[in-house]
Design a protein around this motif. Structure first.
Motif, mmCIF file in Angstrom:
data_model
loop_
_atom_site.group_PDB
_atom_site.id
_atom_site.type_symbol
_atom_site.label_atom_id
_atom_site.label_comp_id
_atom_site.label_asym_id
_atom_site.label_seq_id
_atom_site.Cartn_x
_atom_site.Cartn_y
_atom_site.Cartn_z
ATOM 1 N N ALA A 41 -4.331 -2.232 -2.119
ATOM 2 C CA ALA A 41 -2.880 -2.251 -2.316
ATOM 3 C C ALA A 41 -2.557 -2.683 -3.735
ATOM 4 O O ALA A 41 -3.437 -3.138 -4.465
ATOM 5 C CB ALA A 41 -2.215 -3.210 -1.329
ATOM 6 N N LEU A 42 -1.291 -2.555 -4.074
ATOM 7 C CA LEU A 42 -0.766 -3.155 -5.294
ATOM 8 C C LEU A 42 -0.364 -4.587 -4.941
ATOM 9 O O LEU A 42 0.439 -4.801 -4.029
ATOM 10 C CB LEU A 42 0.447 -2.386 -5.799
ATOM 11 C CG LEU A 42 1.091 -2.901 -7.086
ATOM 12 C CD1 LEU A 42 0.151 -2.680 -8.272
ATOM 13 C CD2 LEU A 42 2.434 -2.216 -7.320
ATOM 14 N N TYR A 43 -0.927 -5.544 -5.632
ATOM 15 C CA TYR A 43 -0.662 -6.952 -5.357
ATOM 16 C C TYR A 43 0.371 -7.468 -6.365
ATOM 17 O O TYR A 43 0.178 -7.339 -7.580
ATOM 18 C CB TYR A 43 -1.940 -7.770 -5.438
ATOM 19 C CG TYR A 43 -2.801 -7.606 -4.203
ATOM 20 C CD1 TYR A 43 -3.466 -6.414 -3.955
ATOM 21 C CD2 TYR A 43 -2.922 -8.630 -3.268
ATOM 22 C CE1 TYR A 43 -4.229 -6.240 -2.808
ATOM 23 C CE2 TYR A 43 -3.684 -8.475 -2.128
ATOM 24 C CZ TYR A 43 -4.331 -7.281 -1.902
ATOM 25 O OH TYR A 43 -5.089 -7.111 -0.758
ATOM 26 N N LEU A 44 1.450 -8.044 -5.826
ATOM 27 C CA LEU A 44 2.545 -8.537 -6.653
ATOM 28 C C LEU A 44 2.725 -10.032 -6.468
ATOM 29 O O LEU A 44 2.680 -10.527 -5.341
ATOM 30 C CB LEU A 44 3.847 -7.826 -6.285
ATOM 31 C CG LEU A 44 3.808 -6.291 -6.342
ATOM 32 C CD1 LEU A 44 3.767 -5.724 -4.932
ATOM 33 C CD2 LEU A 44 4.992 -5.757 -7.093
ATOM 34 N N CYS A 45 2.962 -10.734 -7.566
ATOM 35 C CA CYS A 45 3.264 -12.155 -7.473
ATOM 36 C C CYS A 45 4.775 -12.350 -7.588
ATOM 37 O O CYS A 45 5.482 -11.501 -8.137
ATOM 38 C CB CYS A 45 2.534 -12.949 -8.545
ATOM 39 S SG CYS A 45 2.888 -12.436 -10.229
ATOM 40 N N ALA A 46 5.245 -13.476 -7.058
ATOM 41 C CA ALA A 46 6.673 -13.725 -7.028
ATOM 42 C C ALA A 46 6.954 -15.218 -7.089
ATOM 43 O O ALA A 46 6.119 -16.037 -6.680
ATOM 44 C CB ALA A 46 7.286 -13.138 -5.767
ATOM 45 N N VAL A 47 8.129 -15.559 -7.592
ATOM 46 C CA VAL A 47 8.595 -16.940 -7.670
ATOM 47 C C VAL A 47 9.744 -17.111 -6.684
ATOM 48 O O VAL A 47 10.688 -16.312 -6.674
ATOM 49 C CB VAL A 47 9.062 -17.300 -9.090
ATOM 50 C CG1 VAL A 47 9.622 -18.722 -9.122
ATOM 51 C CG2 VAL A 47 7.917 -17.164 -10.078
ATOM 52 N N ALA A 66 0.850 -1.182 0.000
ATOM 53 C CA ALA A 66 0.000 0.000 0.000
ATOM 54 C C ALA A 66 0.891 1.240 0.000
ATOM 55 O O ALA A 66 2.041 1.185 0.438
ATOM 56 C CB ALA A 66 -0.907 -0.011 1.219
ATOM 57 N N PRO A 67 0.380 2.359 -0.482
ATOM 58 C CA PRO A 67 1.188 3.587 -0.524
ATOM 59 C C PRO A 67 1.748 3.935 0.849
ATOM 60 O O PRO A 67 1.011 3.959 1.846
ATOM 61 C CB PRO A 67 0.193 4.641 -1.007
ATOM 62 C CG PRO A 67 -0.806 3.875 -1.790
ATOM 63 C CD PRO A 67 -0.945 2.563 -1.081
ATOM 64 N N GLY A 68 3.053 4.181 0.902
ATOM 65 C CA GLY A 68 3.689 4.587 2.147
ATOM 66 C C GLY A 68 3.937 3.468 3.129
ATOM 67 O O GLY A 68 4.391 3.701 4.252
ATOM 68 N N LYS A 69 3.671 2.224 2.706
ATOM 69 C CA LYS A 69 3.848 1.086 3.605
ATOM 70 C C LYS A 69 4.835 0.087 3.017
ATOM 71 O O LYS A 69 5.108 0.080 1.813
ATOM 72 C CB LYS A 69 2.511 0.399 3.883
ATOM 73 C CG LYS A 69 1.528 1.255 4.657
ATOM 74 C CD LYS A 69 0.313 0.445 5.056
ATOM 75 C CE LYS A 69 -0.629 1.272 5.922
ATOM 76 N NZ LYS A 69 -1.824 0.474 6.340
ATOM 77 N N GLU A 70 5.354 -0.760 3.903
ATOM 78 C CA GLU A 70 6.271 -1.796 3.465
ATOM 79 C C GLU A 70 5.507 -2.885 2.678
ATOM 80 O O GLU A 70 4.318 -3.108 2.888
ATOM 81 C CB GLU A 70 6.925 -2.452 4.688
ATOM 82 C CG GLU A 70 7.864 -1.550 5.465
ATOM 83 C CD GLU A 70 9.173 -1.349 4.739
ATOM 84 O OE1 GLU A 70 9.700 -0.226 4.789
ATOM 85 O OE2 GLU A 70 9.662 -2.315 4.126
#
Length: 123
Positions: A91-97, A39-43
């Motif tokens: 929030a911006l949701y990101l996927c990762a491997v 989220a903006p301004g958050k880790e």
């Protein structure tokens, strides 16, 4: 590995969304995968992870019981089904491997990241 996330959008509180993350090649099918959000301004924070062949799944306490992570290795895709959404899920949701077949919760354990898809929950 390139990751393309999709499925985000604007939804009212209590609604549902299904996020998808498609990987560019089958490398991801031998590795754990996860969703994080920022989220903006958050880790950046951990949301959910799934191991190779879905032997294990883990969830952040804040989403447990509302979100479900799954994977379809034939399609090199991981999903995040989100229900009972709250404004604090915005929030911006990101996927990762992951670097391994496990399903770690630490962001340092992931070496490939997608660009993210925005989720906005209105009250």
């Amino acid at each position: 590995v390139q990751l393309q996330a999709s499925g985000g959008g604007l939804v009212q509180a209590g609604g549902s969304l299904r996020l998808s993350c498609a990987a560019s090649r089958r490398t991801s099918s031998n590795n754990g995968m996860a969703w994080f959000r920022q989220a903006p301004g958050k880790e950046r924070e951990f949301v959910a992870s799934i191991s190779w062949r879905a032997f294990s799944t883990y969830y952040a306490d804040s989403v447990k019981g509302r979100f479900t992570i799954s994977r379809d290795d034939a399609k090199n895709t991981v999903y995040l089904q989100m229900s009972s959404l709250k404004p604090e899920d915005t929030a911006l949701y990101l996927c990762a491997v992951a670097r391994t077949a496990a399903a770690p919760t630490q962001r340092e354990a992931y070496n490939y990241w997608g660009q993210g898809t925005q989720v906005t929950v209105s009250s």
